[in-house]
Design an enzyme around this catalytic site. Structure first.
Site, mmCIF file in Angstrom:
data_model
loop_
_atom_site.group_PDB
_atom_site.id
_atom_site.type_symbol
_atom_site.label_atom_id
_atom_site.label_comp_id
_atom_site.label_asym_id
_atom_site.label_seq_id
_atom_site.Cartn_x
_atom_site.Cartn_y
_atom_site.Cartn_z
ATOM 1 N N LYS A 82 -7.474 -12.235 -67.458
ATOM 2 C CA LYS A 82 -6.746 -13.753 -68.753
ATOM 3 C C LYS A 82 -7.989 -14.075 -69.266
ATOM 4 C CE LYS A 82 -9.031 -16.019 -63.873
ATOM 5 N NZ LYS A 82 -10.489 -16.862 -64.789
ATOM 6 N N ASP A 83 -9.163 -13.797 -69.586
ATOM 7 C CA ASP A 83 -10.973 -14.270 -70.228
ATOM 8 C C ASP A 83 -10.039 -13.696 -72.016
ATOM 9 O OD1 ASP A 83 -11.645 -15.292 -68.163
ATOM 10 O OD2 ASP A 83 -12.855 -13.840 -67.327
ATOM 11 N N ARG A 130 -5.863 -26.339 -66.856
ATOM 12 C CA ARG A 130 -4.880 -25.539 -66.683
ATOM 13 C C ARG A 130 -4.141 -26.007 -64.912
ATOM 14 N NH1 ARG A 130 -3.348 -21.277 -63.062
ATOM 15 N NH2 ARG A 130 -5.676 -21.118 -63.067
ATOM 16 N N ARG A 131 -5.402 -25.843 -64.212
ATOM 17 C CA ARG A 131 -5.470 -26.256 -63.009
ATOM 18 C C ARG A 131 -5.211 -28.181 -62.464
ATOM 19 N NH1 ARG A 131 -9.516 -22.105 -61.669
ATOM 20 N NH2 ARG A 131 -7.989 -20.025 -61.300
ATOM 21 N N LYS A 132 -6.489 -28.314 -63.163
ATOM 22 C CA LYS A 132 -6.326 -29.495 -63.299
ATOM 23 C C LYS A 132 -5.051 -30.517 -63.791
ATOM 24 C CE LYS A 132 -9.084 -33.774 -65.071
ATOM 25 N NZ LYS A 132 -9.841 -34.560 -66.392
ATOM 26 N N ARG A 148 -18.828 -25.511 -63.185
ATOM 27 C CA ARG A 148 -18.878 -24.026 -63.972
ATOM 28 C C ARG A 148 -19.342 -23.080 -63.241
ATOM 29 N NH1 ARG A 148 -19.143 -23.820 -69.541
ATOM 30 N NH2 ARG A 148 -19.065 -21.351 -68.679
ATOM 31 N N ARG A 154 -19.860 -21.213 -57.425
ATOM 32 C CA ARG A 154 -19.524 -21.982 -57.536
ATOM 33 C C ARG A 154 -19.621 -22.594 -55.618
ATOM 34 N NH1 ARG A 154 -13.942 -21.497 -61.939
ATOM 35 N NH2 ARG A 154 -15.529 -20.972 -63.990
ATOM 36 N N CYS A 241 -8.110 -22.136 -73.076
ATOM 37 C CA CYS A 241 -8.678 -22.446 -72.344
ATOM 38 C C CYS A 241 -8.986 -24.313 -72.356
ATOM 39 C CB CYS A 241 -10.046 -21.891 -72.223
ATOM 40 S SG CYS A 241 -10.738 -20.462 -71.848
#
Length: 312
Positions: A82-83, A130-132, A148, A154, A241
């Site tokens: 995904k990165d 995306r999550r937000k 971050r 986290r 991103c």
């Protein structure tokens, strides 16, 4: 056959877990070869006080590793798929994609446990637009705040900065032994994952045929077909991103490829979501076609509102 393989990796605990996983697989497959890790710090590791969307796209966590590879300081690099950018630098190839572990996002909320139970105005931490966007679509009353740092950081900030919940990838949590921290696996109908989430990517020099052959045993065809469609979707919409894009592909019981994707507005008020089914051998075309459909249904307008153009 060469006597030593050097794997480039970031220094976070998750990156080291991923690199060690590949190293251990290589050691078992080739017991006479020495495998070592070289830790490399990337731009994404250095800048921790700014949202990812404001400092760049997916190359933030790969560029320095790629430079080292082109300079022959390392033989391969292990990334979270995904990165990885959809376009790789000249001279480098995505030579193996491992079997996907888990694609979902997880909620970690010691008190409230689930998205549904979070009180109005609850403070939820994530660095992902995306999550937000997807979470705000179902819970517009939540206060989504930037978060971050690596997985361990986290989790620590969950308490120190008084978040009611944070959102992380299931795969990362479980790989690091934090599966017990998960209070809810967020359903895909609420939150589609990032492209390639849960799979590892192994990047090599394009002309290093020996390393490519040695990595073949780690390559998973089903995951590769699925993530090829996902990466084709992302390449077409030009989202990194900075754009709320979620996409997930899987092989169904009839050996067909099912691809589902979403483009969302930053406030979550608008989600353009659709899916397609096709042949596995047409994975790239399927992802591109789904992108065209979603762009035409309103995704293009969202992209343009963010100052991005995906006309081709």
């Amino acid at each position: 056959m060469r006597q030593k393989i050097t794997i480039g990796t970031r220094s976070s605990k998750l990156a080291l877990w991923q690199a060690e996983y590949v190293a251990d697989c290589l050691r078992k497959q080739y017991p006479d070869i020495q495998v070592e890790l070289l830790r490399i710090t990337t731009k994404g590791d250095k800048i921790l006080d700014v949202p990812l969307a404001k400092i760049g796209g997916k190359g933030l966590f790969t560029k320095e590793l790629e430079v080292a590879m082109l300079n022959s300081d390392i033989d391969l690099a292990v990334h979270s798929l995904k990165d990885m950018p959809t376009a790789l630098p000249k001279g480098l190839s995505l030579s193996a994609i491992t079997k996907r572990f888990d694609f979902n996002d997880a909620l970690v909320s010691p008190v409230y446990k689930t998205l549904e139970n979070l009180p109005k105005g609850a403070k939820v931490g994530t660095s992902s637009l995306r999550r937000k966007a997807q979470i705000l679509n179902v819970r517009p009353d939540l206060n989504i705040c930037n978060l971050r740092g690596n997985v361990n950081t986290r989790l620590r900030k969950l308490e120190e900065e008084h978040f009611d919940a944070i959102v992380l990838a299931v795969a990362g949590l479980k790989r690091l032994g934090f599966g017990d921290k998960i209070t809810q696996i967020i359903p895909a109908k609420i939150c589609l994952p990032a492209v390639g989430q849960g799979a590892l990517a192994i990047e090599t020099r394009s002309d290093d045929d020996e390393i490519k052959q040695m990595l073949a045993f780690l390559h998973d065809d089903k995951t590769t077909d699925a993530t090829t469609a996902e990466r084709a979707f992302l390449a077409r919409v030009e989202g990194g991103c900075q754009v709320p894009v979620g996409v997930y592909a899987q092989i169904d019981e009839d050996d067909k490829l099912v691809v589902e994707a979403v483009i969302g507005s930053l406030d979550g008020k608008t989600l353009i979501r659709d899916s397609l089914i096709g042949k596995r051998e047409n994975a790239s075309q399927l992802g591109t076609k789904l992108a065209e459909i979603i762009l035409q249904k309103g995704g293009l307008a969202i992209m343009q509102s963010l100052g991005l153009c995906c006309e081709k």
